[in-house]
Design a protein around this motif. Structure first.
Motif, mmCIF file in Angstrom:
data_model
loop_
_atom_site.group_PDB
_atom_site.id
_atom_site.type_symbol
_atom_site.label_atom_id
_atom_site.label_comp_id
_atom_site.label_asym_id
_atom_site.label_seq_id
_atom_site.Cartn_x
_atom_site.Cartn_y
_atom_site.Cartn_z
ATOM 1 N N SER A 72 13.164 -7.736 6.831
ATOM 2 C CA SER A 72 12.885 -9.076 6.325
ATOM 3 C C SER A 72 12.322 -9.004 4.909
ATOM 4 O O SER A 72 11.954 -7.934 4.416
ATOM 5 C CB SER A 72 11.876 -9.776 7.251
ATOM 6 O OG SER A 72 10.627 -9.107 7.196
ATOM 7 N N LYS A 73 12.241 -10.156 4.274
ATOM 8 C CA LYS A 73 11.655 -10.199 2.938
ATOM 9 C C LYS A 73 10.199 -9.769 2.980
ATOM 10 O O LYS A 73 9.697 -9.118 2.053
ATOM 11 C CB LYS A 73 11.778 -11.605 2.353
ATOM 12 C CG LYS A 73 11.351 -11.686 0.895
ATOM 13 C CD LYS A 73 11.633 -13.056 0.297
ATOM 14 C CE LYS A 73 11.265 -13.086 -1.196
ATOM 15 N NZ LYS A 73 11.564 -14.416 -1.798
ATOM 16 N N LYS A 74 9.514 -10.095 4.078
ATOM 17 C CA LYS A 74 8.120 -9.690 4.241
ATOM 18 C C LYS A 74 8.000 -8.167 4.283
ATOM 19 O O LYS A 74 7.084 -7.581 3.684
ATOM 20 C CB LYS A 74 7.543 -10.305 5.513
ATOM 21 C CG LYS A 74 6.081 -9.953 5.742
ATOM 22 C CD LYS A 74 5.567 -10.591 7.024
ATOM 23 C CE LYS A 74 4.105 -10.186 7.269
ATOM 24 N NZ LYS A 74 3.592 -10.786 8.549
ATOM 25 N N ASP A 75 8.935 -7.518 4.986
ATOM 26 C CA ASP A 75 8.929 -6.051 5.045
ATOM 27 C C ASP A 75 9.135 -5.459 3.658
ATOM 28 O O ASP A 75 8.441 -4.515 3.261
ATOM 29 C CB ASP A 75 10.042 -5.555 5.983
ATOM 30 C CG ASP A 75 9.849 -6.012 7.412
ATOM 31 O OD1 ASP A 75 8.688 -6.093 7.852
ATOM 32 O OD2 ASP A 75 10.864 -6.284 8.084
ATOM 33 N N ARG A 76 10.087 -6.024 2.930
ATOM 34 C CA ARG A 76 10.387 -5.491 1.604
ATOM 35 C C ARG A 76 9.237 -5.747 0.625
ATOM 36 O O ARG A 76 8.968 -4.932 -0.255
ATOM 37 C CB ARG A 76 11.695 -6.077 1.073
ATOM 38 C CG ARG A 76 12.897 -5.818 1.998
ATOM 39 C CD ARG A 76 14.217 -6.035 1.317
ATOM 40 N NE ARG A 76 14.397 -7.362 0.773
ATOM 41 C CZ ARG A 76 14.838 -8.425 1.444
ATOM 42 N NH1 ARG A 76 15.144 -8.303 2.736
ATOM 43 N NH2 ARG A 76 14.984 -9.587 0.850
ATOM 44 N N LEU A 77 8.551 -6.886 0.791
ATOM 45 C CA LEU A 77 7.373 -7.162 -0.028
ATOM 46 C C LEU A 77 6.257 -6.156 0.264
ATOM 47 O O LEU A 77 5.540 -5.720 -0.644
ATOM 48 C CB LEU A 77 6.867 -8.587 0.218
ATOM 49 C CG LEU A 77 7.595 -9.705 -0.539
ATOM 50 C CD1 LEU A 77 7.186 -11.072 -0.010
ATOM 51 C CD2 LEU A 77 7.306 -9.620 -2.042
ATOM 52 N N SER A 78 6.114 -5.781 1.536
ATOM 53 C CA SER A 78 5.098 -4.794 1.905
ATOM 54 C C SER A 78 5.401 -3.443 1.269
ATOM 55 O O SER A 78 4.510 -2.761 0.760
ATOM 56 C CB SER A 78 5.027 -4.657 3.430
ATOM 57 O OG SER A 78 4.600 -5.859 4.028
ATOM 58 N N VAL A 79 6.691 -3.069 1.293
ATOM 59 C CA VAL A 79 7.093 -1.809 0.652
ATOM 60 C C VAL A 79 6.827 -1.881 -0.842
ATOM 61 O O VAL A 79 6.312 -0.935 -1.446
ATOM 62 C CB VAL A 79 8.587 -1.526 0.928
ATOM 63 C CG1 VAL A 79 9.066 -0.330 0.101
ATOM 64 C CG2 VAL A 79 8.811 -1.264 2.418
ATOM 65 N N TRP A 80 7.184 -3.004 -1.449
ATOM 66 C CA TRP A 80 6.970 -3.179 -2.894
ATOM 67 C C TRP A 80 5.498 -3.068 -3.255
ATOM 68 O O TRP A 80 5.136 -2.379 -4.210
ATOM 69 C CB TRP A 80 7.525 -4.538 -3.318
ATOM 70 C CG TRP A 80 7.066 -4.994 -4.664
ATOM 71 C CD1 TRP A 80 7.461 -4.514 -5.877
ATOM 72 C CD2 TRP A 80 6.109 -6.034 -4.938
ATOM 73 N NE1 TRP A 80 6.807 -5.181 -6.889
ATOM 74 C CE2 TRP A 80 5.974 -6.123 -6.349
ATOM 75 C CE3 TRP A 80 5.367 -6.895 -4.139
ATOM 76 C CZ2 TRP A 80 5.128 -7.035 -6.957
ATOM 77 C CZ3 TRP A 80 4.518 -7.815 -4.742
ATOM 78 C CH2 TRP A 80 4.405 -7.864 -6.129
#
Length: 303
Positions: A8-16
């Protein structure tokens, strides 16, 4: 039909966000691997459900990794796409994932330094300094805000770009697109490495090969120079015209090597280090070995 796993976008934001700390556990053996693995944890938790699968994923992302901290983001994006497709059953093995990381990190590292450290940062610093020197409090504030907007905006959008591009790469695994991209990136990385060897690796052998007495007029006669600043000016002019600083021309081993193949010793040392890495020799052992050899050779007046 089994539901496809997607980040999800939330997952990718966490990685970022975690990638901001990619330098947080930098070490001489595997460099940014700890920060890289830390950034990948949200994606690993989303894509893999068993302890064994998560452990295996963390282990493959603790391999050697090093690049400019900001341009690591597009590599993160591509890796996220590869891990996502692997979790959904695509034939993406550890070698392919590590190959993409290694193949991209070299060329991108050569882009990050001139863009961020040598262009954007000096421009913003000069702007902020000019304001600060007039007593304007906006100087440091402007620098902090603009730098972080540029840095964080760049890392987020390039991570997303890599993620979307990575998905297209894995769509054509059977056609060899991933292999071709990895090969091309590796060739570019080796080209950049070769160009930097002569600049960053310096070896000078000091043993004297010959000492030749020069004829009168071939060297600067210091006793006949005018006194004061006029003498300094005359000496500089004579040196510029090709006169030697002393009456004896000393030729060292390094002079002979440079006349044959400039940079040969540096190239051979680089190839030796690459061969040792291929043989799984620890970088820490190599660094200590080079340090000891350098000190011993210097004491023996070899280097």
């Amino acid at each position: 039909m089994e539901k496809q796993l997607r980040l999800s976008k939330k997952d990718r934001l966490s990685v970022w966000w975690r990638s901001t700390f990619i330098q947080g556990s930098w070490n001489y053996e595997r460099m940014q691997n700890g920060g890289w693995a830390y950034a990948m944890i949200p994606a690993i938790k989303r894509l893999y459900k068993t302890k064994e699968d998560r452990s295996a994923a963390l282990k493959r992302h603790l391999e050697f990794f090093n690049t400019h901290p900001y341009v690591a983001s597009p590599i993160l994006g591509v890796t996220l796409a590869l891990e996502e497709d692997r979790a959904n059953g695509a034939p993406v093995d550890d070698v392919a994932i590590q190959g993409v990381k290694v193949g991209m990190m070299g060329p991108l590292a050569g882009i990050g330094d001139p863009v961020f450290w040598f262009t954007i940062k000096p421009i913003l610093g000069a702007l902020a300094a000019s304001l600060a020197m007039t007593g304007n409090i906006l100087g440091p504030i402007l620098y902090f805000v603009l730098w972080n907007l540029i840095r964080m905006g760049f890392t987020w959008y390039t991570q997303e770009f890599g993620y979307k591009a990575g998905s297209k790469i894995t769509d054509d695994l059977s056609g060899g697109l991933l292999r071709d991209i990895t090969k091309g990136a590796s060739i570019l990385g080796m080209f950049i490495l070769g160009a930097l060897v002569n600049r960053w690796v310096s070896i000078k052998f000091t043993p004297t090969v010959s000492s030749v007495q020069l004829d009168d007029g071939a060297y600067i006669d210091w006793d006949k120079l005018p006194s004061g600043s006029e003498g300094v000016k005359t000496a500089l002019e004579q040196q510029a015209s090709g006169l030697s600083l002393s009456d004896i021309k000393v030729t060292t081993l390094q002079d002979n090597l440079d006349s044959l193949i400039p940079g040969l010793a540096a190239l051979l040392l680089t190839l030796l280090c690459m061969w040792l890495l291929k043989k799984k020799v620890s970088p820490i052992i190599m660094i200590l070995g080079l340090f000891v050899v350098g000190v011993v050779f210097h004491v023996l007046n070899i280097m």
